[in-house]
Design an enzyme around this catalytic site. Sequence first.
Site, PDB file in Angstrom:
ATOM      1  N   TYR A 282      -1.095 -17.665  37.396  1.00  0.00           N
ATOM      2  CA  TYR A 282      -2.301 -17.193  38.081  1.00  0.00           C
ATOM      3  C   TYR A 282      -2.734 -18.191  39.151  1.00  0.00           C
ATOM      4  O   TYR A 282      -2.997 -17.813  40.305  1.00  0.00           O
ATOM      5  CB  TYR A 282      -3.428 -16.972  37.068  1.00  0.00           C
TER       6      TYR A 282
ATOM      7  N   ALA B 264      -0.917 -20.292  40.662  1.00  0.00           N
ATOM      8  CA  ALA B 264       0.083 -20.295  41.730  1.00  0.00           C
ATOM      9  C   ALA B 264      -0.133 -19.147  42.708  1.00  0.00           C
ATOM     10  O   ALA B 264      -0.034 -19.330  43.931  1.00  0.00           O
ATOM     11  CB  ALA B 264       1.484 -20.228  41.127  1.00  0.00           C
TER      12      ALA B 264
ATOM     13  N   GLY C 291      -9.429  -2.848  44.841  1.00  0.00           N
ATOM     14  CA  GLY C 291      -9.872  -3.186  43.491  1.00  0.00           C
ATOM     15  C   GLY C 291     -11.373  -3.059  43.319  1.00  0.00           C
ATOM     16  O   GLY C 291     -12.039  -3.954  42.794  1.00  0.00           O
TER      17      GLY C 291
END
Length: 267
Positions: free
Chosen positions: A142, A144, A9
């Site tokens: 998110y 989690a 990313g």
Amino acid sequence: MSQVVLITGASSGIGKSIAEFLVTKGFTVYGTSRSPKVSSDNGVQFLALDVTKEETVSAAVDQILKAEGRIDILINNAGKGITGPLEEIPEEELKSIFETNYFGPLRVIKAVLPMMRKQKNGLVINVTSIAGYMGLPYRSAYSATKGALSLTTEALRMELKEFNIKLTNVAPGDFATNIASGRYHAPLLEDSPYAKNYGKSLSLMDEHVDHGEDPQKMGEAVYAIINTKEPEVHYKVGAFMQKISVFLKGVLPGKMYERLLLNHYKL
């Protein structure tokens, strides 16, 4: 010989800042994105890698190993956001966020571990989130995924200690990036019972990102971690109030902490 870094990313936001900062410090940096637009940018060499597709993970790792013969540092940064009332988020979106934010990093870790064991050293830095320390309203999925990755890192540290492979979490708060544009937003429906509070929370989330920290701070933090002989289990990077919120979660009674969050989000 410069250390070889793989960062997922890396085409935008925090990942891009970390990758470019490490280049300035003399590292050989391979960044990934699902569909790279260039083969290199500002010293970062780009490869195609989709963390949800194991074949692309294996291909990218193999390409680096053929070129460099080693991977010293893995930075698992690829991820995406998701917002919405849990009741109104489609199940396929819930599964998708776990595929990217949780199972994705695990795929990349599994791909580099054989070489790191052979080298008898390595460092894995998982980019989690301060949101992973607490359940946040309208960001349940998110929180989690990031919480799950953080706990898995704690366990994996102990499993890999005998091989001299080190792992750590670095949890950013809000940074001024384009993350909001890539989030899955459950539609804000006028007839939804959550419309009023979800709308307020969405506006507040976007405001936090718009006024977030400079992402270069993450590059500096990661560089400091790399140069730490025995990294801590957890690092937090961000505004003071966001970091102190994690401390308060550990010392305040549950309902008292919940009230703080309710007041913060004006719920």
